[in-house]
Design a protein around this motif. Structure first.
Motif, mmCIF file in Angstrom:
data_model
loop_
_atom_site.group_PDB
_atom_site.id
_atom_site.type_symbol
_atom_site.label_atom_id
_atom_site.label_comp_id
_atom_site.label_asym_id
_atom_site.label_seq_id
_atom_site.Cartn_x
_atom_site.Cartn_y
_atom_site.Cartn_z
ATOM 1 N N LEU A 125 0.807 -1.222 0.000
ATOM 2 C CA LEU A 125 0.000 0.000 0.000
ATOM 3 C C LEU A 125 0.844 1.277 0.000
ATOM 4 C CD1 LEU A 125 -2.703 -1.071 2.628
ATOM 5 C CD2 LEU A 125 -2.811 -1.258 0.133
ATOM 6 N N GLN A 126 2.156 1.154 -0.202
ATOM 7 C CA GLN A 126 3.012 2.331 -0.157
ATOM 8 C C GLN A 126 2.955 3.134 -1.450
ATOM 9 O OE1 GLN A 126 6.979 1.052 0.839
ATOM 10 N NE2 GLN A 126 6.392 0.287 2.869
ATOM 11 N N THR A 127 3.008 4.447 -1.325
ATOM 12 C CA THR A 127 3.205 5.304 -2.490
ATOM 13 C C THR A 127 4.692 5.282 -2.850
ATOM 14 O OG1 THR A 127 3.621 7.252 -1.112
ATOM 15 C CG2 THR A 127 1.331 6.840 -1.800
ATOM 16 N N GLU A 128 5.025 5.772 -4.032
ATOM 17 C CA GLU A 128 6.424 5.727 -4.453
ATOM 18 C C GLU A 128 7.310 6.579 -3.556
ATOM 19 O OE1 GLU A 128 9.296 6.376 -8.367
ATOM 20 O OE2 GLU A 128 7.115 6.512 -8.570
ATOM 21 N N GLY A 129 6.843 7.758 -3.191
ATOM 22 C CA GLY A 129 7.649 8.628 -2.339
ATOM 23 C C GLY A 129 7.927 8.000 -0.982
ATOM 24 N N TYR A 130 6.919 7.378 -0.403
ATOM 25 C CA TYR A 130 7.062 6.714 0.894
ATOM 26 C C TYR A 130 7.994 5.514 0.759
ATOM 27 C CZ TYR A 130 5.389 4.820 5.409
ATOM 28 O OH TYR A 130 5.284 4.352 6.699
ATOM 29 N N ALA A 131 7.808 4.722 -0.306
ATOM 30 C CA ALA A 131 8.630 3.532 -0.525
ATOM 31 C C ALA A 131 10.102 3.912 -0.671
ATOM 32 C CB ALA A 131 8.149 2.781 -1.758
ATOM 33 N N ARG A 132 10.382 4.948 -1.424
ATOM 34 C CA ARG A 132 11.771 5.348 -1.651
ATOM 35 C C ARG A 132 12.437 5.743 -0.339
ATOM 36 N NH1 ARG A 132 12.964 6.439 -7.132
ATOM 37 N NH2 ARG A 132 14.613 7.875 -6.531
ATOM 38 N N GLU A 133 11.706 6.405 0.535
ATOM 39 C CA GLU A 133 12.279 6.814 1.814
ATOM 40 C C GLU A 133 12.582 5.600 2.690
ATOM 41 O OE1 GLU A 133 13.894 9.529 4.387
ATOM 42 O OE2 GLU A 133 13.112 9.884 2.352
ATOM 43 N N ILE A 134 11.685 4.626 2.713
ATOM 44 C CA ILE A 134 11.894 3.423 3.513
ATOM 45 C C ILE A 134 13.074 2.619 2.978
ATOM 46 C CG2 ILE A 134 10.892 1.208 4.211
ATOM 47 C CD1 ILE A 134 9.763 3.710 5.631
ATOM 48 N N ILE A 135 13.145 2.458 1.666
ATOM 49 C CA ILE A 135 14.239 1.694 1.056
ATOM 50 C C ILE A 135 15.576 2.381 1.324
ATOM 51 C CG2 ILE A 135 15.225 0.881 -1.125
ATOM 52 C CD1 ILE A 135 12.259 0.724 -2.138
ATOM 53 N N ARG A 136 15.593 3.695 1.210
ATOM 54 C CA ARG A 136 16.831 4.453 1.439
ATOM 55 C C ARG A 136 17.298 4.296 2.889
ATOM 56 N NH1 ARG A 136 14.959 8.992 0.038
ATOM 57 N NH2 ARG A 136 15.551 8.981 -2.165
ATOM 58 N N THR A 137 16.359 4.230 3.813
ATOM 59 C CA THR A 137 16.707 4.050 5.228
ATOM 60 C C THR A 137 17.205 2.633 5.502
ATOM 61 O OG1 THR A 137 15.025 5.678 5.865
ATOM 62 C CG2 THR A 137 15.803 4.177 7.585
ATOM 63 N N HIS A 138 16.588 1.659 4.836
ATOM 64 C CA HIS A 138 16.935 0.255 5.062
ATOM 65 C C HIS A 138 18.295 -0.091 4.473
ATOM 66 C CE1 HIS A 138 15.745 -4.264 4.485
ATOM 67 N NE2 HIS A 138 16.613 -4.094 5.449
ATOM 68 N N ILE A 139 18.599 0.433 3.293
ATOM 69 C CA ILE A 139 19.850 0.083 2.610
ATOM 70 C C ILE A 139 20.721 1.334 2.526
ATOM 71 C CG2 ILE A 139 20.865 -0.932 0.545
ATOM 72 C CD1 ILE A 139 18.145 -2.160 -0.063
ATOM 73 N N ARG A 140 21.601 1.463 3.462
ATOM 74 C CA ARG A 140 22.442 2.664 3.535
ATOM 75 C C ARG A 140 23.384 2.710 2.338
ATOM 76 N NH1 ARG A 140 24.796 2.869 9.561
ATOM 77 N NH2 ARG A 140 25.472 4.905 8.825
ATOM 78 N N GLY A 141 23.499 3.881 1.720
ATOM 79 C CA GLY A 141 24.406 4.059 0.598
ATOM 80 C C GLY A 141 23.912 3.461 -0.704
ATOM 81 N N ILE A 142 22.620 3.180 -0.808
ATOM 82 C CA ILE A 142 22.080 2.573 -2.019
ATOM 83 C C ILE A 142 22.248 3.521 -3.204
ATOM 84 C CG2 ILE A 142 19.746 3.445 -1.555
ATOM 85 C CD1 ILE A 142 18.661 0.846 -2.790
ATOM 86 N N SER A 143 22.546 2.972 -4.369
ATOM 87 C CA SER A 143 22.714 3.798 -5.567
ATOM 88 C C SER A 143 21.345 4.253 -6.076
ATOM 89 C CB SER A 143 23.422 3.002 -6.666
ATOM 90 O OG SER A 143 22.586 1.957 -7.143
#
Length: 295
Positions: A125-143
């Motif tokens: 149920l995540q929007t793209e903006g919300y998903a990107r923030e969660i992924i960025r927090t989970h995987i530090r230094g992601i490209s």
């Protein structure tokens, strides 16, 4: 190689599903594949339906016949090694390469999902903006490229929920903290909560909020989890055992023993009962969304 009675069927089922897809992409019938591998058709059926464990060398032979790329062959061989685990924990970066998402395969096959989340909007149920923030927090230094790909996958998963023919049934309970925890700033949160209000109006999706005022309930002990159920056969039997999934920082726990599933079913029923009903939940989500829009 027989699996002990305590073993989880999750890796076998996922392995069979992927091998069946590879065979279909290679345009081989079960009979033709069995002939090339010098196996019986009955053995092929047991493999593709997750009824039997496999040696990694057998998986390698099948992948060779099907023309699978090396990275997928490696992933499936790693999955084969996990088929005797008691309660199966997928640890990313171990024998199964990162990016080989077993949960997504289960979610694709499920027709009924019950989800409890305490702190974050579930991926479906995540929007793209919300998903990107969660992924960025989970995987530090992601490209940026990897971030784009992961966010796109998360959004693509949602297309099943809105398809015209037989969309899966989704019941979700969100802890009130999900609404109150700012992720990505006010604009991202306002859009995310507005999206929740929208999808809560779809006929196959029900969303409830467990308010802080509900006090203690089983979810305080269980933490977040998903119960997945799969299509039934013509005589009403499960095509696959119901499975409970609990996400962790480095991997996911999969449970499919009948007693375990029954415990989580009972917990979800109690959490559902302790929550606001759907109409009151939509009102609360709308109110909190409005508070972000004012910021």
């Amino acid at each position: 190689m027989a699996e002990g009675p305590t073993g989880s069927t999750v890796p076998r089922r996922q392995l069979g599903r992927n091998l069946r897809d590879l065979r279909n992409r290679a345009r081989l019938t079960v009979r033709a594949a069995a002939s090339k591998l010098e196996w019986s058709e009955a053995k092929m059926w047991r493999i593709e339906t997750g009824q039997t464990a496999l040696r990694s060398l057998d998986v390698q032979a099948m992948c060779l016949v099907y023309g699978a790329p090396p990275d997928l062959t490696e992933a499936l061989m790693g999955l084969a090694k996990e088929t005797k685990a008691r309660g199966w924990w997928q640890a990313y970066g171990d024998s199964i390469p990162e990016g080989f998402n077993v949960y997504v395969g289960l979610e694709e096959a499920a027709e009924n999902l019950a989800v409890y989340e305490t702190d974050l909007v579930p991926g479906q149920l995540q929007t793209e903006g919300y998903a990107r923030e969660i992924i960025r927090t989970h995987i530090r230094g992601i490209s940026d490229a990897d971030l784009d790909g992961r966010a796109r996958l998360r959004i693509e998963r949602q297309s099943r929920l809105t398809r015209a023919m037989d969309p899966p049934v989704l019941r979700v309970v969100l802890g009130e903290a999900v609404l109150r925890r700012p992720v990505g700033g006010p604009e991202v949160m306002a859009q995310q909560l507005a999206h929740l209000v929208y999808v809560a109006g779809l006929p196959n999706i029900s969303i409830r909020v467990a308010p802080f005022a509900a006090g203690t309930h089983p979810g305080v002990v269980t933490g977040p989890f998903v119960i997945l159920r799969f299509p039934l056969t013509g005589d009403g039997a499960d095509t696959e055992p119901p499975t409970v999934y609990s996400d962790g920082y480095t991997g996911g726990l999969y449970l499919d023993k009948e007693r375990e599933v029954q415990q989580y079913d009972a917990a979800f029923a109690d959490i559902w009962k302790a929550s606001l009903d759907e109409q009151a939940s939509r009102r609360l989500i709308s109110e909190v969304a409005g508070s972000y829009e004012k910021d």
